[in-house]
Write a protein that holds these residues in place. Structure first.
Motif, PDB file in Angstrom:
ATOM      1  N   LEU A  46      93.751  59.252  32.671  1.00  0.00           N
ATOM      2  CA  LEU A  46      95.023  58.528  32.782  1.00  0.00           C
ATOM      3  C   LEU A  46      95.705  58.839  34.107  1.00  0.00           C
ATOM      4  O   LEU A  46      96.184  57.943  34.803  1.00  0.00           O
ATOM      5  CB  LEU A  46      95.937  58.894  31.607  1.00  0.00           C
ATOM      6  CG  LEU A  46      95.565  58.234  30.275  1.00  0.00           C
ATOM      7  CD1 LEU A  46      96.344  58.855  29.133  1.00  0.00           C
ATOM      8  CD2 LEU A  46      95.801  56.729  30.328  1.00  0.00           C
ATOM      9  N   GLU A  72      96.043  56.169  37.755  1.00  0.00           N
ATOM     10  CA  GLU A  72      97.245  55.787  38.509  1.00  0.00           C
ATOM     11  C   GLU A  72      96.902  55.693  39.993  1.00  0.00           C
ATOM     12  O   GLU A  72      97.322  54.775  40.691  1.00  0.00           O
ATOM     13  CB  GLU A  72      98.359  56.830  38.315  1.00  0.00           C
ATOM     14  CG  GLU A  72      98.777  57.070  36.876  1.00  0.00           C
ATOM     15  CD  GLU A  72      99.763  56.037  36.360  1.00  0.00           C
ATOM     16  OE1 GLU A  72     100.343  55.327  37.192  1.00  0.00           O
ATOM     17  OE2 GLU A  72      99.923  55.935  35.120  1.00  0.00           O
ATOM     18  N   GLU A 113      94.382  52.704  40.676  1.00  0.00           N
ATOM     19  CA  GLU A 113      95.029  51.400  40.528  1.00  0.00           C
ATOM     20  C   GLU A 113      95.861  51.068  41.768  1.00  0.00           C
ATOM     21  O   GLU A 113      95.830  49.955  42.280  1.00  0.00           O
ATOM     22  CB  GLU A 113      95.915  51.408  39.267  1.00  0.00           C
ATOM     23  CG  GLU A 113      96.567  50.074  38.930  1.00  0.00           C
ATOM     24  CD  GLU A 113      95.560  49.024  38.464  1.00  0.00           C
ATOM     25  OE1 GLU A 113      94.419  49.396  38.134  1.00  0.00           O
ATOM     26  OE2 GLU A 113      95.911  47.830  38.465  1.00  0.00           O
ATOM     27  N   GLN A 143      95.291  54.018  25.800  1.00  0.00           N
ATOM     28  CA  GLN A 143      96.172  53.733  26.931  1.00  0.00           C
ATOM     29  C   GLN A 143      95.404  53.365  28.195  1.00  0.00           C
ATOM     30  O   GLN A 143      95.927  52.689  29.070  1.00  0.00           O
ATOM     31  CB  GLN A 143      97.005  54.962  27.256  1.00  0.00           C
ATOM     32  CG  GLN A 143      98.084  55.277  26.258  1.00  0.00           C
ATOM     33  CD  GLN A 143      98.778  56.550  26.671  1.00  0.00           C
ATOM     34  OE1 GLN A 143      99.294  56.652  27.769  1.00  0.00           O
ATOM     35  NE2 GLN A 143      98.767  57.533  25.811  1.00  0.00           N
ATOM     36  N   THR A 194      92.924  51.333  28.889  1.00  0.00           N
ATOM     37  CA  THR A 194      92.842  49.898  29.156  1.00  0.00           C
ATOM     38  C   THR A 194      94.011  49.159  28.512  1.00  0.00           C
ATOM     39  O   THR A 194      94.025  47.943  28.454  1.00  0.00           O
ATOM     40  CB  THR A 194      91.522  49.310  28.624  1.00  0.00           C
ATOM     41  OG1 THR A 194      91.299  49.839  27.323  1.00  0.00           O
ATOM     42  CG2 THR A 194      90.363  49.674  29.519  1.00  0.00           C
ATOM     43  N   GLY A 195      95.009  49.907  28.074  1.00  0.00           N
ATOM     44  CA  GLY A 195      96.134  49.272  27.395  1.00  0.00           C
ATOM     45  C   GLY A 195      97.360  49.093  28.260  1.00  0.00           C
ATOM     46  O   GLY A 195      98.437  48.780  27.780  1.00  0.00           O
ATOM     47  N   ARG A 196      97.227  49.333  29.562  1.00  0.00           N
ATOM     48  CA  ARG A 196      98.403  49.270  30.433  1.00  0.00           C
ATOM     49  C   ARG A 196      98.367  48.092  31.398  1.00  0.00           C
ATOM     50  O   ARG A 196      99.153  48.027  32.335  1.00  0.00           O
ATOM     51  CB  ARG A 196      98.519  50.573  31.232  1.00  0.00           C
ATOM     52  CG  ARG A 196      98.789  51.801  30.390  1.00  0.00           C
ATOM     53  CD  ARG A 196      98.539  53.068  31.196  1.00  0.00           C
ATOM     54  NE  ARG A 196      97.135  53.129  31.604  1.00  0.00           N
ATOM     55  CZ  ARG A 196      96.653  53.986  32.480  1.00  0.00           C
ATOM     56  NH1 ARG A 196      97.454  54.844  33.074  1.00  0.00           N
ATOM     57  NH2 ARG A 196      95.377  53.994  32.779  1.00  0.00           N
ATOM     58  N   PHE A 230      96.094  47.485  33.615  1.00  0.00           N
ATOM     59  CA  PHE A 230      95.519  47.833  34.918  1.00  0.00           C
ATOM     60  C   PHE A 230      94.333  46.926  35.228  1.00  0.00           C
ATOM     61  O   PHE A 230      93.595  46.515  34.354  1.00  0.00           O
ATOM     62  CB  PHE A 230      95.061  49.301  34.918  1.00  0.00           C
ATOM     63  CG  PHE A 230      96.169  50.290  35.123  1.00  0.00           C
ATOM     64  CD1 PHE A 230      97.500  49.912  34.968  1.00  0.00           C
ATOM     65  CD2 PHE A 230      95.895  51.609  35.475  1.00  0.00           C
ATOM     66  CE1 PHE A 230      98.524  50.817  35.149  1.00  0.00           C
ATOM     67  CE2 PHE A 230      96.923  52.521  35.661  1.00  0.00           C
ATOM     68  CZ  PHE A 230      98.229  52.126  35.500  1.00  0.00           C
ATOM     69  N   SER A 261      95.392  59.576  20.185  1.00  0.00           N
ATOM     70  CA  SER A 261      95.013  58.185  19.932  1.00  0.00           C
ATOM     71  C   SER A 261      93.985  58.104  18.819  1.00  0.00           C
ATOM     72  O   SER A 261      93.980  57.179  18.034  1.00  0.00           O
ATOM     73  CB  SER A 261      94.501  57.453  21.177  1.00  0.00           C
ATOM     74  OG  SER A 261      94.333  58.267  22.260  1.00  0.00           O
ATOM     75  N   THR A 282      90.940  43.341  30.238  1.00  0.00           N
ATOM     76  CA  THR A 282      91.608  44.636  30.344  1.00  0.00           C
ATOM     77  C   THR A 282      90.668  45.714  30.900  1.00  0.00           C
ATOM     78  O   THR A 282      91.100  46.794  31.268  1.00  0.00           O
ATOM     79  CB  THR A 282      92.104  45.133  28.967  1.00  0.00           C
ATOM     80  OG1 THR A 282      90.960  45.378  28.130  1.00  0.00           O
ATOM     81  CG2 THR A 282      93.007  44.117  28.299  1.00  0.00           C
TER      82      THR A 282
END
Lengths: 286, 426
Positions: free
Chosen positions: B142, B146, B149, B163, B165-167, B169, B216, B390
């Motif tokens: 994670l 950042e 990306e 999270q 692939t859930g943001r 990006f 998660s 995603t």
């Protein structure tokens, strides 16, 4: 009953916290140096006991004596070659030296042993004593008893032997001790060796229930400092009381709060104690 | 204890020292302290370069934990990646790029998220990498994502957390099922296995390490339990690097569950199993991958490992013709993190072949638009890899494995199973 169980578990684990922290407090008491690398000697002690088990078939509880002796020797060497030079240096230099030592030991053990997790297998590690509804884990009990014995041995050494008294004299007033014919440097070497040796010993006795890897020290370093400061920096009795208190708080707090918060509870108690008694539970009166 | 009396003296020496403690009033940086600071900087997480033939190699960044609590898994991951890099290079490199070799730039993320992001940034800024693989642990990935990306560099990972692939990006690619899917399959699979074993699953216990991975996965278990009408009698998070699991096991004993689902890495996993055995708790254990599916688990626990189950995003027995090469080279079975990282690199190589240029933007677009087949994709449960918008590989399906001697055997679901599941406490 759950409460009693939690107190027992806490005391067992607290005994171990005490023995690994005694070393830190001893070094500070005699030399006035805060040894940030102390937890690395715990790692080394665990490795010695692990290899003694693996290649010589020695149980870690017995291997802890080998750990103590070897790391004592290493401690004397480190004191002679490194720590001695910064005894009168500004505190910040002392911090750099011990933190540097931490980084060096950690990375050397990564190079030498790799990053594998290693764990011993002993016959008693999955057994527990049953007292009615209570369980007492055998490896915890063994580690606790060994800690108790080593604490007793240290007490006998510092109180009943000439060397021990000389060491305390050096802590009290190095100059006066020197005038009485005590070799202060020798005493500091013994103190540092004893300090890191005790921590290494503590590392070895927890091996039956804990895995060793080069960065295992991280898991204990904050606890060690908490124990020592809570008990009163420099006081061996303080480390014993601090260790037991920390163990019991961690364990009992899980009855009322999520386990996630066990360290939060610990540090709340810690801050409160320091606010009320800045010298720690058994700190010296000023 | 009478110790207190004898040792008051040790602390008395403090009276002679300056009250301020660490910072004496006249502090000036001395030559020594500056040297020490320099030495400390040098010892920081290092970068190592594995250089192949000079020229137009393709630099691929690898950010995995090689020190700290997750080091073992980082080493496994690196081994899998190196195996595939050597295979590709031995077979003539990337043909569309004139036989360019894959040049791995391996960096130690340590086990702390901040350094994962820092080394990732350094790789992008200094090493001209076309993509980055890593960083095993969800919390590290994670943080790393950042950095990738921001700079538009594709990051290929086998970390579990939702999270990732859930943001929204654009540059992250998750080669395996996400944690909530894993948690769901873990409970469904267990319920089926229990049913076949003659027991209806009604009450379970969940314990998990409170990092991105554990949380998660626990969330997935919780939702599925609700959907299936299964009671969660214990639901307990514990801190990373826990030194004493006895409180957890005390709660487990009180919970009276039929099965326990721990999501943990190795050290806590071993402590959990050992303490359970001490207290004579013989529940079936269904681990959440992590520390439950590596050879050290068996090595440390011996017979106590037998029949312990775990969810896994993949297993080496799915295609031994590929994974045997790993065992031959490194001496232990191809653990799932090695396997999935191997697939990541193979897919990346295929994307480079197709894109025809070593450019992060072209690689990202190819990764998004292509269905990858053949080679290491055969080792995945879907036998192919296809990323959705995603970045999640929609073809991946979780499976359940069980310890049999020194081996992990796939036992669920039936389409992937290589052996029959045994419903029993170890």
């Amino acid at each position: 009953m759950a409460f009693l169980q939690a107190v027992i578990d806490g005391l067992m684990i607290g005994g171990v916290y005490a023995v690994i922290s005694i070393g830190l407090t001893l070094v500070f008491g005699v030399m006035g140096i805060v040894n940030f690398a102390q937890a690395e000697f715990l790692t080394l002690g665990m490795f010695v006991a692990f290899f003694a088990w693996k290649y010589l078939g020695i149980d870690p509880l017995v291997g802890s004596l080998i750990s103590f002796v070897l790391i004592f020797g290493l401690g004397v060497l480190v004191q002679m070659t490194i720590i001695q030079r910064v005894l009168n240096a500004p505190p910040v230099a002392q911090i750099f030296v011990t933190v540097g030592l931490l980084i060096v030991i950690e990375n050397l053990s990564l190079i030498a042993f790799g990053s594998d997790f290693r764990s011993v297998t002993t016959s008693y590690q999955t057994s527990a004593l049953r007292l009615g509804p209570l369980f007492i884990s055998v490896p915890y009990l063994a580690a606790f008893c060994m800690s108790l014995l080593s604490g007793l041995a240290l007490w006998l050494f510092t109180n009943k032997t000439w060397y021990g008294r000389a060491m305390r004299a050096t802590a009290q007033d190095p100059m006066a001790a020197h005038l009485m014919g005590i070799n202060a440097d020798r005493m500091r070497q013994i103190a540092f060796g004893l300090g890191v040796g005790m921590t290494a010993f503590g590392g070895a006795v927890i091996l039956p229930y804990f895995t060793v890897h080069p960065t295992v020290g991280h898991q204990f370093v904050v606890l060690m400092f908490t124990v020592v400061v809570l008990g009163g920096l420099g006081s061996v009795a303080g480390a014993v009381v601090g260790g037991l208190v920390v163990g019991v708080i961690q364990s009992v707090s899980t009855l009322f709060f999520p386990i996630q918060l066990q360290n939060l509870v610990l540090f709340l108690v810690f801050i409160t104690v320091l606010a009320v008694r800045p010298t720690g539970l058994i700190g010296a009166a000023r | 204890m009478s110790e207190s009396k004898g040792h008051k003296t040790l602390s008395a020496c403090r009276a002679n020292r300056p009250e301020s403690g660490f910072m004496p009033s006249g502090f000036m940086p001395s030559r020594r302290s500056v040297l020490a600071a320099g030495a400390a900087t040098l010892a920081m997480p290092y970068l190592s370069r594995v250089s192949y033939a000079a020229g137009k190699d393709v630099n691929v960044g690898v950010v995995v934990p090689l020190s700290g609590a997750n080091a073992q898994f980082g080493v496994n991951s690196r081994n899998g990646i190196e195996l595939v890099a050597d295979q590709i290079n031995a077979a003539g490199g990337i043909k569309a790029l004139g036989g360019a070799k894959i040049n791995l730039v391996i960096a130690d993320s340590t086990s702390t998220p901040t350094s994962a992001a820092t080394v990732g940034q350094r790789l992008i800024a200094q090493n001209d990498v076309v993509a980055i693989l890593g960083a095993y642990a969800s919390s590290l990935t994670l943080a790393l994502s950042e950095a990738t990306e921001r700079r538009g560099i594709p990051l290929m990972t086998m970390s579990f957390s939702d999270q990732i692939t859930g943001r929204g990006f654009k540059n992250v690619f998750q080669i395996i099922s996400k944690a909530s899917t894993l948690g769901e399959a873990q409970l469904k699979g267990t319920a089926e296995i229990a049913q076949k074993g003659g027991e209806t699953l009604k009450t379970i216990a969940i314990m998990y390490e409170d990092t991105a991975y554990g949380s998660s996965q626990a969330a997935g278990l919780r939702t599925t339990a609700k959907a299936l009408g299964i009671t969660v009698a214990m639901d307990e998070a514990y801190p990373l690097g826990i030194t004493d699991v006895t409180p957890l096991i005390n709660k487990l004993r009180a919970a009276n569950a039929q099965a326990v689902f721990p999501a943990s890495y190795l050290n806590d996993g071993l402590q959990i199993i050992r303490t359970m055995r001490q207290q004579g708790i013989k529940l079936p254990v269904i681990g959440g991958a992590g520390g439950y599916v590596i050879p050290d688990f068996k090595k440390a626990l011996g017979d106590y490992a037998e029949n312990v189950m775990s969810i896994a995003p993949g297993n080496y027995d799915q295609d031994p013709s590929l994974t045997d090469a790993f065992k031959k080279r490194y001496g232990y079975f191809m653990v799932h993190e090695a396997l999935e990282h191997a697939v990541c690199l193979d897919v990346l190589a295929k994307a480079l072949e197709k894109a025809g240029k070593a450019d992060p933007n072209a690689v990202r677009e190819t990764l998004h638009s292509t269905r990858f087949e053949g080679g290491w994709c055969n080792a995945m449960t879907g036998r192919a890899v296809k990323f959705d918008e995603t970045g999640l590989n929609t073809l991946a399906k979780p499976l359940m494995v069980q310890w049999r001697g020194d081996n992990l055997v796939t036992v669920w679901p039936d389409e992937y199973a290589k052996g029959k599941a045994i419903w029993a406490g170890a």
